[in-house]
Design a protein around this motif. Structure first.
Motif, PDB file in Angstrom:
ATOM      1  N   GLU A   1      -2.330  -6.525   7.329  1.00 51.63           N
ATOM      2  CA  GLU A   1      -3.549  -5.790   7.685  1.00 51.63           C
ATOM      3  C   GLU A   1      -3.872  -4.633   6.739  1.00 51.63           C
ATOM      4  O   GLU A   1      -4.897  -3.973   6.900  1.00 51.63           O
ATOM      5  N   GLN A   2      -2.999  -4.382   5.755  1.00 49.61           N
ATOM      6  CA  GLN A   2      -3.247  -3.265   4.839  1.00 49.61           C
ATOM      7  C   GLN A   2      -4.185  -3.671   3.725  1.00 49.61           C
ATOM      8  O   GLN A   2      -3.775  -3.780   2.574  1.00 49.61           O
ATOM      9  N   GLY A   3      -5.421  -3.868   4.053  1.00 47.06           N
ATOM     10  CA  GLY A   3      -6.391  -4.232   3.032  1.00 47.06           C
ATOM     11  C   GLY A   3      -7.719  -4.467   3.715  1.00 47.06           C
ATOM     12  O   GLY A   3      -7.759  -4.628   4.939  1.00 47.06           O
ATOM     13  N   THR A   4      -8.777  -4.491   2.940  1.00 42.70           N
ATOM     14  CA  THR A   4     -10.082  -4.734   3.566  1.00 42.70           C
ATOM     15  C   THR A   4     -10.229  -6.223   3.855  1.00 42.70           C
ATOM     16  O   THR A   4      -9.576  -7.064   3.260  1.00 42.70           O
ATOM     17  N   ARG A   5     -11.090  -6.520   4.812  1.00 40.65           N
ATOM     18  CA  ARG A   5     -11.167  -7.864   5.361  1.00 40.65           C
ATOM     19  C   ARG A   5     -11.483  -8.926   4.299  1.00 40.65           C
ATOM     20  O   ARG A   5     -10.827  -9.958   4.205  1.00 40.65           O
TER      21      ARG A   5
ATOM     22  N   TYR B   1     -11.450  -8.699   0.903  1.00 36.06           N
ATOM     23  CA  TYR B   1     -10.464  -8.777  -0.175  1.00 36.06           C
ATOM     24  C   TYR B   1      -9.260  -9.601   0.297  1.00 36.06           C
ATOM     25  O   TYR B   1      -8.723 -10.422  -0.446  1.00 36.06           O
TER      26      TYR B   1
ATOM     27  N   GLN C   1      -8.314   3.062   0.070  1.00 35.83           N
ATOM     28  CA  GLN C   1      -6.963   2.955   0.615  1.00 35.83           C
ATOM     29  C   GLN C   1      -6.056   3.729  -0.314  1.00 35.83           C
ATOM     30  O   GLN C   1      -5.977   3.427  -1.509  1.00 35.83           O
TER      31      GLN C   1
ATOM     32  N   GLU D   1     -12.584   0.974   7.713  1.00 30.80           N
ATOM     33  CA  GLU D   1     -13.127   0.111   6.665  1.00 30.80           C
ATOM     34  C   GLU D   1     -14.551  -0.325   6.979  1.00 30.80           C
ATOM     35  O   GLU D   1     -15.027  -0.222   8.105  1.00 30.80           O
TER      36      GLU D   1
END
Lengths: 170, 441
Positions: free
Chosen positions: A102-106, A108, B359, B386
């Motif tokens: 979950e450490q990232g934008t959807r 990407y 981030q 986000e």
């Protein structure tokens, strides 16, 4: 859902004399049914031609480092074993699912999952699996396996999973 | 699924006979003023012109007050503190009654329910200090189910006159409504008024849906949908709910679609053999142009308001950063240079800023920067923020904030362009991926 149905059909076709043991005509299919040789129950995890064997013994998934789609040596070994299994069991195709933590934008992460799935697919092809038996999909961070928000879970979620289905390929 | 009803504001007109000289009024809020303190305003319950209008008059008044107070720029003087009573919309204002409770802005109005069921809302805005009206009186005529829209129109007029900014209350937001556990989340598209009212669902929860966007006139929504089993750019008609796959039909996976400002084109990402690039689809002809060819990930595009440029996210430098390129493709210019990873850039409808997700050091931020990447400013910071989207006036940003852990869930938040007034937006269930639609006509 569709995959489950296909697996049931697969079990029926692969089992030498797949039959119904469901009793009073309720249509239930027993995956363990059939004439197993040498004490191996077809379809069970100790049947080397079964989906359960592929998942549990061969290993159906490879894991990735943070933000990476490069296969680890362990991942390559798992995929080599998967390729061997797929070669020995030509009645299956595989959908390789790519996932991210979950450490990232959807969006990407969707693209990153696509990279991971293709890294696994390419390795399977390099080990002799026909390209027309393989497809890829990315779920990005939409389908985590573990739900905690620490590296212990994240490391399990950064994965490519080889999901089998019956069929000879397209 | 049933068709969606359309609440209508049928006509707006200027009222005759201003009670003073609008030019003399001084009422003003500059929303970028760092020393700003909320302006005290009073909005006594609108006068009901007939018995049928009684309840509506109260409801409309409350929505107007909420719109203004929720901006953080205004502070409502509670009705129990009012000294004056407005019993006639036409009667002269007793400004001393409103000065006595330190009112700066006074909104008066009336509501009439006509024989055919249509409603007529009239309002005036006054600068209490200078005892002058601010702008002309306005009248809105609409259907009864459009009463909230008429309240938003009144609040929009008051907000715009006092701040000098464009209106945004009379608008809708499309979002993803979420239910179920984190490892088997069910998602469906919802649309709601900007304040969370009038939620309607556009899809069932059978397939994953992600990152919807309104078309420029709000009649269609484009999103990433798994209806076929694979992620595909999907277009849904808001009125008929008809769906079709429109982009990347022949590609393995297509996602992250956005409309061009004229609504005629869609830019999206497609993944082929593991490589994600940007493509441009002309909706009318179906012609597709590939815009990028690098082996890196190119996604999350956003058009500039004039349609000539695209800002997007790419990891061609090794980590996700923001780039700007001509809308027809070409060399991209990197605009993000701070520490950390940048994603989901969204060009402001005012063309002054690009909002983004950042981030860094284990936290996520919503930020804004000038369109050349200068003046970067972070507006929020949390475990996972986000996906910013701009209000139609480019002065407020809505985004997704997700909490950590097994019980973590997303919710929608708004923050203004200065980083002030962070607020959770009302949604009936967990929600993510908001996209603000156009100001309604």
């Amino acid at each position: 859902m569709k995959t489950t149905a296909l697996l049931l059909i697969a079990a029926l076709t692969l089992t030498a004399c797949g039959n119904r043991l469901g009793g009073a005509g309720d249509g239930a299919v027993d995956l363990n049914a059939g004439a197993g040789a040498g004490g191996v129950v077809p379809g069970s995890a100790n049947d080397p031609t079964s989906v359960a064997y592929f998942q549990q013994t061969v290993g159906d998934r490879v894991l990735f480092a943070v933000d990476q789609s490069t296969l680890t040596p362990e991942g390559q070994a798992t995929l080599a074993a998967q390729a061997q299994w797929l070669t020995a069991n030509p009645g299956f195709t595989a959908l390789v699912e790519g996932h991210a933590d979950e450490q990232g934008t959807r969006e990407y992460n969707l693209a990153l999952g696509g990279r991971r799935a293709n890294a696994a697919r390419d390795y399977l092809i390099s080990q002799g699996v026909a390209a027309n038996r393989l497809r890829t999909i990315s779920y990005g961070k939409e389908r985590p396996l573990q739900v905690c928000s620490t590296e212990a879970c994240y490391s399990q979620n950064r994965r490519a999973v080889t999901v089998l289905a019956a069929g000879a390929g397209v | 699924m049933k068709r969606l009803a359309t609440a209508a504001v049928l006509a707006a007109s200027v009222l005759a006979g201003p009670l003073g000289s609008p030019a003399a009024a001084q009422l003003r809020i500059t929303i970028t003023d760092p020393t700003l303190s909320p302006m005290p305003f009073a909005v006594p319950t609108f006068v009901a012109r007939n018995a049928e209008a009684g309840e509506l008059a109260q409801d409309i008044t409350r929505v107007i007050a909420a719109d203004l107070a929720n901006t953080g720029l205004f502070r409502e003087i509670p009705r129990e503190n009012h000294v004056g009573r407005i019993t006639s919309f036409e009667a002269p204002i007793q400004f001393s009654d409103w000065k006595a409770i330190n009112t700066q802005a006074l909104i008066t109005g009336s509501v009439l329910v006509e024989g055919d069921g249509r409603i007529v809302v009239q309002f005036r805005l006054f600068d209490v200090v200078s005892e002058q009206p601010l702008g002309e009186g306005l009248q809105f005529v609409g259907t009864q189910d459009g009463w909230r829209r008429m309240a938003h129109k009144v609040a929009d007029a008051a907000y715009s006159r006092i701040t000098g900014e464009g209106p945004y209350f009379d608008s809708r937001v499309v979002f993803v409504s979420e239910q179920g556990p984190k490892d088997a989340r069910q998602k469906r598209l919802g649309v709601m008024d900007y304040d969370g009212a009038n939620v309607q669902y556009l899809t069932s929860s059978d397939a994953i849906v992600l990152a919807p966007r309104f078309s420029p006139n709000g009649d269609k929504i484009i999103y990433t949908g798994y209806e076929s089993g694979f992620p595909k750019v999907t277009l849904i008609d808001v009125a008929s709910l008809q769906k079709q796959t429109v982009g990347g039909v022949d590609q393995n996976m297509s996602f992250a679609p956005r409309f061009s400002p004229d609504g005629g084109r869609v830019v999206y990402s497609a993944e082929v053999a593991g490589n994600t690039d940007l493509y441009l689809l002309d909706i009318a002809s179906g012609a597709t142009t590939r815009l990028t060819t690098a082996p890196s990930i190119e996604t999350a595009p956003s058009f500039s308001p004039d349609g000539s440029q695209l800002v997007f996210e790419s990891d061609r430098s090794g980590a996700p950063q923001l780039y700007v390129m001509p809308a027809g493709g070409g060399e991209g210019t990197r605009i993000s240079f701070g520490e950390g990873r940048y994603g989901t850039p969204v060009w402001s409808p005012r063309n002054d800023y690009i909002a983004f997700t950042k981030q860094n050091a284990g936290r996520f931020h919503i930020g804004v920067m000038r369109t050349d990447g200068s003046e970067e400013r972070l507006l929020t910071g949390a475990f996972l923020d986000e996906g910013p989207t701009w209000a139609p006036n480019g002065r407020v940003v809505m985004f997704t904030r997700e909490t950590a852990g097994a019980a973590g869930a997303p919710a929608l938040y708004t923050v203004d362009i200065t980083g002030r007034n962070l607020q959770r937006a009302a949604t009936p269930a967990a929600a993510s991926d908001p996209s603000w639609g156009p100001l309604l006509p």
